[in-house]
Design a protein around this motif. Structure first.
Motif, PDB file in Angstrom:
ATOM      1  N   VAL A   1      -1.466  -0.763  10.658  1.00 36.81           N
ATOM      2  CA  VAL A   1      -0.518  -1.496  10.502  1.00 36.81           C
ATOM      3  C   VAL A   1       1.032  -1.267   9.964  1.00 36.81           C
ATOM      4  O   VAL A   1       0.380  -0.168   9.467  1.00 36.81           O
ATOM      5  N   LEU A   2       1.616  -1.734  10.451  1.00 39.76           N
ATOM      6  CA  LEU A   2       3.265  -1.089   9.889  1.00 39.76           C
ATOM      7  C   LEU A   2       3.808  -2.508   8.642  1.00 39.76           C
ATOM      8  O   LEU A   2       3.866  -3.739   9.633  1.00 39.76           O
ATOM      9  N   VAL A   3       4.418  -2.071   7.370  1.00 43.65           N
ATOM     10  CA  VAL A   3       4.484  -2.917   6.913  1.00 43.65           C
ATOM     11  C   VAL A   3       5.611  -2.456   5.725  1.00 43.65           C
ATOM     12  O   VAL A   3       5.807  -1.366   5.731  1.00 43.65           O
ATOM     13  N   GLU A   4       6.700  -3.196   5.969  1.00 43.35           N
ATOM     14  CA  GLU A   4       7.753  -3.805   5.452  1.00 43.35           C
ATOM     15  C   GLU A   4       7.511  -3.276   3.981  1.00 43.35           C
ATOM     16  O   GLU A   4       6.536  -3.639   3.274  1.00 43.35           O
ATOM     17  N   TYR A   5       8.308  -2.040   2.643  1.00 45.21           N
ATOM     18  CA  TYR A   5       8.230  -1.900   1.678  1.00 45.21           C
ATOM     19  C   TYR A   5       8.736  -2.790   0.834  1.00 45.21           C
ATOM     20  O   TYR A   5       9.206  -3.739   1.499  1.00 45.21           O
ATOM     21  N   SER A   6       7.785  -3.373   0.015  1.00 45.79           N
ATOM     22  CA  SER A   6       7.733  -3.590  -1.519  1.00 45.79           C
ATOM     23  C   SER A   6       7.377  -3.950  -2.522  1.00 45.79           C
ATOM     24  O   SER A   6       6.421  -3.011  -2.433  1.00 45.79           O
TER      25      SER A   6
ATOM     26  N   SER B   1      -9.462   0.486   6.706  1.00 42.90           N
ATOM     27  CA  SER B   1     -10.169  -0.308   7.535  1.00 42.90           C
ATOM     28  C   SER B   1      -8.700   0.641   9.116  1.00 42.90           C
ATOM     29  O   SER B   1      -9.214  -0.031  10.175  1.00 42.90           O
ATOM     30  N   ALA B   2      -7.789   0.468   8.545  1.00 40.73           N
ATOM     31  CA  ALA B   2      -6.788   0.622   9.414  1.00 40.73           C
ATOM     32  C   ALA B   2      -5.649   1.238   9.435  1.00 40.73           C
ATOM     33  O   ALA B   2      -5.385   2.091   8.021  1.00 40.73           O
ATOM     34  N   ALA B   3      -4.840   2.597   9.851  1.00 33.68           N
ATOM     35  CA  ALA B   3      -3.640   3.766  10.265  1.00 33.68           C
ATOM     36  C   ALA B   3      -2.753   2.838   9.515  1.00 33.68           C
ATOM     37  O   ALA B   3      -2.497   1.412   9.444  1.00 33.68           O
ATOM     38  N   LEU B   4      -2.014   3.465   8.386  1.00 35.84           N
ATOM     39  CA  LEU B   4      -0.673   3.211   7.682  1.00 35.84           C
ATOM     40  C   LEU B   4       0.751   3.332   8.103  1.00 35.84           C
ATOM     41  O   LEU B   4       0.902   4.775   7.250  1.00 35.84           O
ATOM     42  N   VAL B   5       1.155   2.311   8.256  1.00 35.66           N
ATOM     43  CA  VAL B   5       3.244   2.902   8.101  1.00 35.66           C
ATOM     44  C   VAL B   5       3.622   1.769   7.159  1.00 35.66           C
ATOM     45  O   VAL B   5       3.974   1.379   7.557  1.00 35.66           O
ATOM     46  N   ILE B   6       4.507   3.083   6.661  1.00 32.40           N
ATOM     47  CA  ILE B   6       5.047   2.266   6.197  1.00 32.40           C
ATOM     48  C   ILE B   6       6.848   2.209   5.965  1.00 32.40           C
ATOM     49  O   ILE B   6       6.569   2.967   6.625  1.00 32.40           O
ATOM     50  N   LEU B   7       7.615   0.913   6.232  1.00 29.22           N
ATOM     51  CA  LEU B   7       8.780   0.902   6.235  1.00 29.22           C
ATOM     52  C   LEU B   7       9.661   0.950   5.868  1.00 29.22           C
ATOM     53  O   LEU B   7       9.814  -0.317   4.561  1.00 29.22           O
TER      54      LEU B   7
ATOM     55  N   PRO C   1       0.703   5.617   2.958  1.00 24.48           N
ATOM     56  CA  PRO C   1       0.787   5.635   3.948  1.00 24.48           C
ATOM     57  C   PRO C   1       0.425   6.748   4.422  1.00 24.48           C
ATOM     58  O   PRO C   1      -0.155   7.584   4.001  1.00 24.48           O
ATOM     59  N   ASP C   2      -0.053   6.298   6.265  1.00 20.32           N
ATOM     60  CA  ASP C   2      -0.139   7.782   6.661  1.00 20.32           C
ATOM     61  C   ASP C   2       0.778   8.371   7.163  1.00 20.32           C
ATOM     62  O   ASP C   2       1.000   9.182   7.462  1.00 20.32           O
ATOM     63  N   ALA C   3       1.606   7.014   7.105  1.00 18.09           N
ATOM     64  CA  ALA C   3       3.429   7.740   7.472  1.00 18.09           C
ATOM     65  C   ALA C   3       4.002   6.983   7.392  1.00 18.09           C
ATOM     66  O   ALA C   3       3.985   5.940   7.132  1.00 18.09           O
ATOM     67  N   VAL C   4       5.494   7.207   7.208  1.00 20.93           N
ATOM     68  CA  VAL C   4       6.488   6.642   6.682  1.00 20.93           C
ATOM     69  C   VAL C   4       7.830   6.223   8.317  1.00 20.93           C
ATOM     70  O   VAL C   4       8.042   7.340   8.880  1.00 20.93           O
TER      71      VAL C   4
END
Lengths: 193, 384
Positions: A55-60, A75-81, A98-101
């Motif tokens: 999942v890649l998702v905008e920070y809010s 259940s998914a790897a997470l990247v925050i934008l 997040p797992d990464a930004v």
């Protein structure tokens, strides 16, 4: 020949929850080029990340409440934008776990680095959790067997080996594992005492 | 499993060789046995390549010699996984080397194939265990010894985790069956002959029924030779071992090894036509006087099993390969062997052998089928 990262991504289901502006479109194209199965959603849905591997998702603010999982059971790897001008709160970012930004503007190398980092960290955590879960099960099974054996020794005035044989024979009769039978015995004896 | 079900079988899109790591000591005090595991691995790889490779692609090993030094095991594992881009490693004998390599293999998501008996009580999602766990060797060995020699045991082992843990398990077996452990001594990993003199003197005084040995590597030779020098008789007080194979027997002298007992999934001479082929190929490659042993055999069949799984998924990515390895069966020289999906350990055969005067073993006990691996002794925490 495709890179290891591309090969990995091509097997995955990706959800991209970002504003459909120029930068967002650039990111979407980059992901689609990897042959991953990419879904773009906007605005951020109420339960983000179902049926996704990444999942890649905008920070809010309040983002941490929008995932399909609870902390510790992702259940998914997470990247925050993250916004360009650094307009975000570190603490809110941390709550998203997040797992990464990835910072705007999105550069290809930075995108690849964030994807790789997120997938690597997430899968390592998952492997370790699997190992821990097995260990927990095994320890519980050993403990239950000891307790059940002890219970039989006292109830039937048997020695340790004989008590174990009784347990084993009962398990074979009922076609369950010794650990499963022992757990049931322990549960019912706890109720009785 | 990570990824979509429809993509099992996704290949890595490459056409170059399959690169694998090989990590066995070819020098130092563990080379005596680890060299044979190296050989078993290479024979299997040669056979696979001569038959056309896997999906038409050759298997190319990257071989490192850790020289019986755990810090080199760590360094080479890191180099293979982090620098060479290798994902699969065939390697390790001692439990200390496996434990040294474990964090690296787990963090870098490699797959270590470990072809050696060990003390159990471990599960890693990044290791395939193809040697015997205690429920597959210690139990049957104890049964046989108690029935044929008596239950006063004397323990001698190399001083590291495997012998200490194996002795803990054997002590439970002995004591719960009315026996007695009358001595427990450890020698250094690189022990010299002299370290065994006081131990054999103690054994002479204490008069056990059985000497249970978990001495590994070159010092095994010194133990058995010192035993012979002291004039003990294997017919009445044998050395019984989980680790002494045909390789150690060859090194110590057939006359020295005669009459002693070993528990193992495989001895040279068993296994019908698949076993005979394996032995004749080994001798053809390494010499008529060279013997196969359980460590060679495990190193050999695990590569065959790896090939069988790789052929199906066409990628070395452990996230895709490992799920297919679990549950796969291969026709090993010891008999059919399956990787137990619940714990990633091989269901191996259980045998006990007594050494003959020519360095081979006669089988005195054999399980009727593969024995399900139970590394945490859940199903059978005690002998029953």
């Amino acid at each position: 020949m495709t890179s290891p990262l591309s090969q990995q991504l091509a097997r995955l289901s990706v959800v991209l929850a970002c504003e459909p502006d120029i930068e967002g479109a650039k990111l979407l194209r980059h992901l689609q080029r990897t042959r991953a199965d990419v879904r773009h959603v906007w605005p951020i849905p109420a339960s983000l990340g179902e049926n996704a591997d990444l999942v890649l998702v905008e920070y809010s603010r309040g983002l941490s409440g929008k995932f399909a999982w609870v902390p510790g059971e992702a259940s998914a790897a997470l990247v925050i934008l993250v916004p360009q001008a650094g307009q975000f709160h570190l603490e809110e970012l941390r709550k998203g776990l997040p797992d990464a930004v990835l910072h705007r503007p999105y550069q290809p190398h930075a995108i690849d680095a964030a994807l790789m980092l997120a997938l690597d960290h997430f899968s390592y955590g998952k492997r370790q959790r699997l190992r821990i879960a097995r260990l927990d099960e095994n320890i519980k099974a050993l403990r239950d067997i000891e307790k059940a054996k002890h219970f039989i020794m006292i109830r039937k005035s048997l020695g340790e080996n004989e008590a174990y044989r009784v347990l084993r024979d009962m398990a074979m009769e009922r076609r369950v594992t010794i650990a499963e039978l022992a757990a049931k015995l322990v549960d019912s004896s706890d109720v009785l005492t | 499993m990570f990824g979509r079900i429809a993509d099992i079988g996704h290949n890595d899109g490459g056409s170059g060789p399959w690169r694998v790591g090989v990590l066995f000591s070819r020098s130092g005090f563990m080379a005596l046995i680890e060299e044979t595991q190296f050989r078993g691995t290479m024979i299997a790889i040669d056979e696979i390549n001569q038959a056309g490779g896997i999906n038409g692609r050759e298997v190319v090993p990257e071989v490192w010699d850790p020289q019986s030094d755990n810090s080199l095991f760590r360094a080479y594992a890191r180099r293979l996984l982090a620098e060479s881009g290798v994902k699969t490693i065939f390697g390790c004998y001692t439990s200390s080397s496996r434990k040294a390599v474990l964090p690296i293999v787990e963090r870098l998501n490699g797959l270590l194939w470990y072809p050696t008996l060990y003390e159990g009580f471990e599960f890693s999602p990044n290791i395939i265990y193809t040697g015997a766990a205690p429920n597959q060797n210690s139990l049957s060995l104890f049964h046989y010894l108690a029935a044929n020699y008596g239950s006063r045991f004397y323990f001698v082992g190399s001083d590291y985790v495997y012998p200490r843990e194996s002795n803990r398990i054997m002590r439970q077996l002995v004591e719960q069956n009315g026996g007695e452990v009358v001595g427990e001594m450890y020698v250094s990993l690189n022990a010299r002959r002299e370290e065994f003199y006081p131990i054999l003197r103690d054994i002479r005084g204490v008069r056990p029924d059985v000497i249970f040995s978990t001495v590994v590597g070159t010092p095994t030779v010194y133990l058995y030779q010192t035993y012979a020098d002291f004039g003990f008789n294997p017919a009445t007080t044998p050395i019984a071992s989980l680790t002494t194979t045909e390789a150690e027997i060859s090194a110590m002298g057939y006359d020295v090894g005669e009459g002693h007992i070993t528990a193992a999934p495989y001895f040279e001479g068993i296994g019908g036509s698949s076993g005979t082929d394996f032995v004749s190929r080994y001798k053809k490659m390494y010499g008529d006087n060279e013997r196969t042993n359980m460590c060679v055999e495990a190193a050999y069949f695990q590569v065959k099993l790896f090939a069988k799984a790789l052929e199906q998924v066409n990628t070395l990515d452990p996230d895709v390969l490992r799920p297919v390895v679990l549950g796969t069966t291969v026709d090993a020289p010891q008999g059919p062997v399956t990787i137990n999906p619940s714990c990633g350990h091989a269901n191996v055969w259980s045998r006990v052998g007594r050494c003959r005067g020519n360095g081979t073993f006669s089988i005195v006990y054999q399980s009727s089928s593969e024995v399900t691996a139970d590394p945490f002794l859940i199903g059978r925490p005690r002998m029953a």
